[in-house]
Design an enzyme around this catalytic site. Structure first.
Site, PDB file in Angstrom:
ATOM      1  N   ASP A   1       0.880  -1.175   0.000  1.00 36.52           N
ATOM      2  CA  ASP A   1       0.000   0.000   0.000  1.00 36.52           C
ATOM      3  C   ASP A   1       0.913   1.220   0.000  1.00 36.52           C
ATOM      4  O   ASP A   1       1.405   1.632   1.049  1.00 36.52           O
ATOM      5  CB  ASP A   1      -0.884  -0.013   1.251  1.00 36.52           C
TER       6      ASP A   1
ATOM      7  N   GLU B   1      -1.040  -1.249  -4.833  1.00 37.33           N
ATOM      8  CA  GLU B   1      -2.285  -0.516  -5.053  1.00 37.33           C
ATOM      9  C   GLU B   1      -2.072   0.554  -6.113  1.00 37.33           C
ATOM     10  O   GLU B   1      -1.087   1.286  -6.104  1.00 37.33           O
ATOM     11  CB  GLU B   1      -2.789   0.132  -3.755  1.00 37.33           C
TER      12      GLU B   1
ATOM     13  N   ASP C   1      -2.507   0.870   7.336  1.00 36.19           N
ATOM     14  CA  ASP C   1      -1.782   0.701   6.068  1.00 36.19           C
ATOM     15  C   ASP C   1      -1.289  -0.731   5.900  1.00 36.19           C
ATOM     16  O   ASP C   1      -1.202  -1.242   4.782  1.00 36.19           O
ATOM     17  CB  ASP C   1      -0.596   1.670   6.004  1.00 36.19           C
TER      18      ASP C   1
END
Lengths: 196, 196
Positions: free
Chosen positions: B9, B70, B143
């Site tokens: 992420d 991502e 996260d």
């Protein structure tokens, strides 16, 4: 001692590179200008790898004292901005890994520094580059000329690489110490490597 | 053979990392979850260097078969998007340098894959992760949980790493050959290094 700046105009299809040496006052000498390309049909990993290899080769060949990168804004040209930002991050990382200070300049800062006018067009910038660097024609393609303009902005705006941070402002003493420690570590690594 | 996915992420202040092994069907085992941090007061070069070192260490420690990142959009959260894009580029590059295939998933693809609902909130995603991975609590901070969800999306959506390109679609045969050549080169380098 002459200061060498490597300017980077980040891009995923064509990443401009321009290398200048300061030659006293506002004079400068063009050392190299060109672009690193990636194939737009390739996957993003292959493209970033290709660009990183070209950038790494340019940094290692020209051993700049500072790497100046055009600052990317998310509101500009959104279809390509993410790739441009990814390349700018890689350019900054490659410099940081070698203990080379970096600086960033916005497009309007580059235009203002080179032509005196923040909304100058590419042709006006190229005219200044030709005159100032004693060239027969502007560096081609346009991304290479842009990278030379970024390097020139750094030469003219910056008092010296270790006093510049990523925003083009003054480094704090901690940042200066960090840069010096990185350089010392790099030299130690290089001298230990040379024994083999 | 089990498939190992490292999910990322991307973020400049906290970059989430989550490592999952497939355990047959839709089951998976959590191998690691955490964040790599950088100090927000530091200059961008120091920050990207810190994040890259943490990502590199995670990739080398866990030796994933695929790295899932991502996908960042320029219209989201513009104050931090450039740093996020820079980190995503570095994550992709670190995988590519090691011949590890990468995949990218949008936030809504992750939500849909994990919860069946593209607008699920973080709490719903974390509830699924706890249940599916047999955890006592969701990975912290958020996260890290997001990175685990990205890895899970890759395990569930992807038929296999070499058949996935950066868009999550099918690799062309050229891309597959490129990935295989990179892996072969990596193995050759590793075996030549191990002689010393």
């Amino acid at each position: 001692m002459s200061l060498r700046v490597l300017g980077v105009d980040p891009g995923l299809t064509r990443c401009g590179i321009g290398v200048l040496d300061s030659a006293g006052g506002r004079r400068a000498t063009l050392v190299a200008a060109g672009v690193v390309r990636s194939v737009s049909e390739d996957a993003i990993d292959a493209r970033l790898l290709a660009i990183s290899r070209g950038l790494r080769a340019a940094i290692e060949e020209h051993a700049p004292d500072v790497v100046a990168v055009e600052r990317v804004f998310s509101q500009n040209n959104t279809s390509t901005v993410m790739g441009t930002a990814q390349v700018s991050g890689i350019a900054i990382l490659l410099a940081a890994e070698r203990g080379i200070p970096i600086a960033m300049h916005t497009p309007s800062e580059v235009k203002a520094a080179v032509t005196g006018y923040g909304r100058a067009d590419k042709k006006q910038i190229q005219t200044v580059l030709v005159k100032l660097l004693g060239l027969e024609a502007p560096p081609k393609p346009a991304d290479a000329a842009d990278a030379v303009a970024i390097a020139l902005t750094q030469l003219w705006r910056g008092p010296g690489p270790v006093r510049l941070d990523s925003t083009g402002g003054a480094r704090t003493s901690a940042q200066t110490r960090w840069a010096e420690a990185e350089r010392a570590a790099r030299r130690a690594r290089e001298s230990s490597t040379s024994r083999f």
